[in-house]
Write an enzyme that holds these catalytic residues in place. Structure first.
Site, PDB file in Angstrom:
ATOM      1  N   SER A   5       0.733  -1.154   0.055  1.00 16.41           N
ATOM      2  CA  SER A   5       0.030  -0.111  -0.086  1.00 16.41           C
ATOM      3  C   SER A   5       0.947   1.316   0.043  1.00 16.41           C
ATOM      4  CB  SER A   5      -0.829  -0.045   1.059  1.00 16.41           C
ATOM      5  OG  SER A   5      -1.987   0.789   1.185  1.00 16.41           O
ATOM      6  N   ASP A  46      -9.368  -5.456  -4.646  1.00 17.80           N
ATOM      7  CA  ASP A  46      -8.619  -4.383  -3.867  1.00 17.80           C
ATOM      8  C   ASP A  46      -9.066  -2.876  -4.074  1.00 17.80           C
ATOM      9  OD1 ASP A  46      -6.038  -2.988  -2.815  1.00 17.80           O
ATOM     10  OD2 ASP A  46      -4.903  -4.887  -3.477  1.00 17.80           O
ATOM     11  N   HIS A  73      -7.450  -5.697  -0.145  1.00 22.94           N
ATOM     12  CA  HIS A  73      -6.261  -5.058   0.069  1.00 22.94           C
ATOM     13  C   HIS A  73      -5.312  -5.779   0.767  1.00 22.94           C
ATOM     14  CE1 HIS A  73      -4.090  -1.355  -0.433  1.00 22.94           C
ATOM     15  NE2 HIS A  73      -3.925  -1.295   0.911  1.00 22.94           N
TER      16      HIS A  73
END
Length: 306
Positions: free
Chosen positions: A108, A247, A274
Site C-alpha cells: 500500500s 482491492d 487489499h
C-alpha cells in the site's frame, strides 16, 4: 527413537536512532538474504503484516514501525511527515542493521515509499515486491471513486453528501465508509487481530492525516499529487506486483506498474481485497517466497562485471 526438538526461530527487537527519535524494529529468523518490509498507512504500523514472519523459515524477515506510529516515537512535528524523510529512513534502518543485500516488500503506502526509494538507485536490492499499491495517487483516487460508485443502495449518495460537507466524522458517513472497507480493504469476517491493531494505529494518527487524509479514498494530504508513472522504467530490480481482485488499489493500478517496470510481473489474488497476505495467506506466502528464491538464483547466475 527420540523426537527431534522443534526448530527455534531467532527473534530480536530494538530501537534505531532516526532524526533524533527512536524507530522500533523486529528481526525474525537468521541467514539468507533478508526481507525488509515497508508497512502501509502511512501510519499503519507493521501489525497487519505479521503473517509475513512465516517467511523466516528461509531468511531473516525485518519489520519496523515507521517514525510516527506503532511502537516507534510519535513526535508532535508535522514537518517530519514528508516522503523524502521516510525514504531516508529506509537507508538509516539498513545502515543500522547492516543490510547490504535485501529483498524489499512495500504494501500500500509502503509500495509508494518503495517506488520512491528505488528511484534513488539504492545498492543491494535483490528483488522488489509491490503489494496492493500504485505508482500514481491520482490513478488510485480515480479507481477508488469508481468502486465507491458501484457500492449498493444509497451508500454512494451518503458518501457524496458528507464528503461535499467535509463531515468525515459523521456516524452515517463512517458507517457507509465501513461498507467500502469490508469489500475493498479486508474481506475476512471477523477482521483478524493484527488488522484490528493496525486500525487502532491509524485512529487519529497525525502521519496519516497529514500525508493521506481523513480516510482511505479521500487523499487530500501532501501525497495527493504523487505520481511516478513516468519514471518506472528507472527501476531495474526483479519486481513482483501483487493485488487482490477486489482491492481498493485496483488491478488497473497494478497493471500500470507492470507496464512501466521492465520485466515486472503481476499476480492477482482472486479471493482478496487489499490484504491478500491475510485473506489468502498460504498462497500469498508461497508466491512471495518462490519469487525471492528465483531472484536470488538470477543474482547468482548473473555474469560479473569486468
Amino acid at each position: 527413537m527420540i523426537a527431534s526438538e522443534p526448530t527455534m526461530i531467532e527473534e530480536v527487537t530494538g530501537y534505531i536512532p532516526v532524526d533524533g527519535y527512536r524507530v522500533w524494529y523486529r528481526k525474525i529468523g537468521s541467514g539468507g538474504i533478508p526481507l525488509l518490509v515497508l508497512h502501509g498507512g502511512p501510519g499503519a504500523g507493521h501489525d497487519y503484516l505479521e503473517t509475513l514472519e512465516e517467511l523466516a523459515v528461509d531468511r531473516t524477515v525485518i519489520f519496523y514501525d515507521q517514525l510516527g506510529c506503532g511502537k516507534s516515537d510519535q513526535p508532535d512535528d508535522v514537518s517530519l511527515w514528508q516522503m523524502d524523510r521516510f525514504v531516508r529512513e529506509i537507508d538509516t534502518v539498513r545502515d543500522f542493521l547492516g543490510l547490504k543485500q535485501i529483498h524489499l516488500l512495500g504494501q500500500s503506502w509502503g509500495g509508494w515509499l518503495g517506488i520512491e526509494y528505488m528511484l534513488t538507485q539504492p545498492s543491494g536490492i535483490v528483488s522488489l515486491v509491490l503489494a496492493s499499491t500504485s505508482a500514481s495517487v491520482p490513478q488510485f483516487v480515480s479507481e477508488a471513486a469508481r468502486l465507491k460508485s458501484e457500492l449498493p443502495g444509497d451508500i454512494p449518495a451518503i458518501l457524496n453528501h458528507y464528503e461535499a460537507l467535509g463531515e468525515w466524522r459523521n456516524p452515517e458517513y463512517e458507517k457507509a465508509v465501513s461498507e467500502f472497507y469490508k469489500r475493498h480493504l479486508c474481506r475476512l469476517d471477523p477482521w483478524p487481530s493484527p488488522y484490528l491493531r493496525t486500525l487502532d494505529n491509524l485512529d487519529g494518527n497525525a502521519v496519516y492525516e497529514t500525508m493521506n487524509g481523513p480516510n482511505e479514498f479521500i487523499v487530500i494530504g501532501n501525497l495527493s499529487n504523487w505520481n511516478r508513472v513516468p519514471r518506472l522504467g528507472e527501476i531495474t530490480a526483479p519486481t513482483l506486483v501483487t493485488v487482490g481482485r477486489y482491492d481498493e488499489i485496483t488491478p488497473a493500478c497494478s497493471q500500470t506498474i507492470v507496464d512501466g517496470i521492465p520485466g515486472a510481473r503481476m499476480l492477482i489474488f482472486e479471493e482478496s481485497s487489499h490484504t491478500a497476505h491475510l485473506e489468502e495467506k498460504e498462497a500469498y506466502l508461497a508466491a512471495v517466497g518462490s519469487f525471492m528464491k528465483e531472484a536470488e538464483q538470477q543474482t547468482q547466475s548473473a555474469p560479473s562485471l569486468p
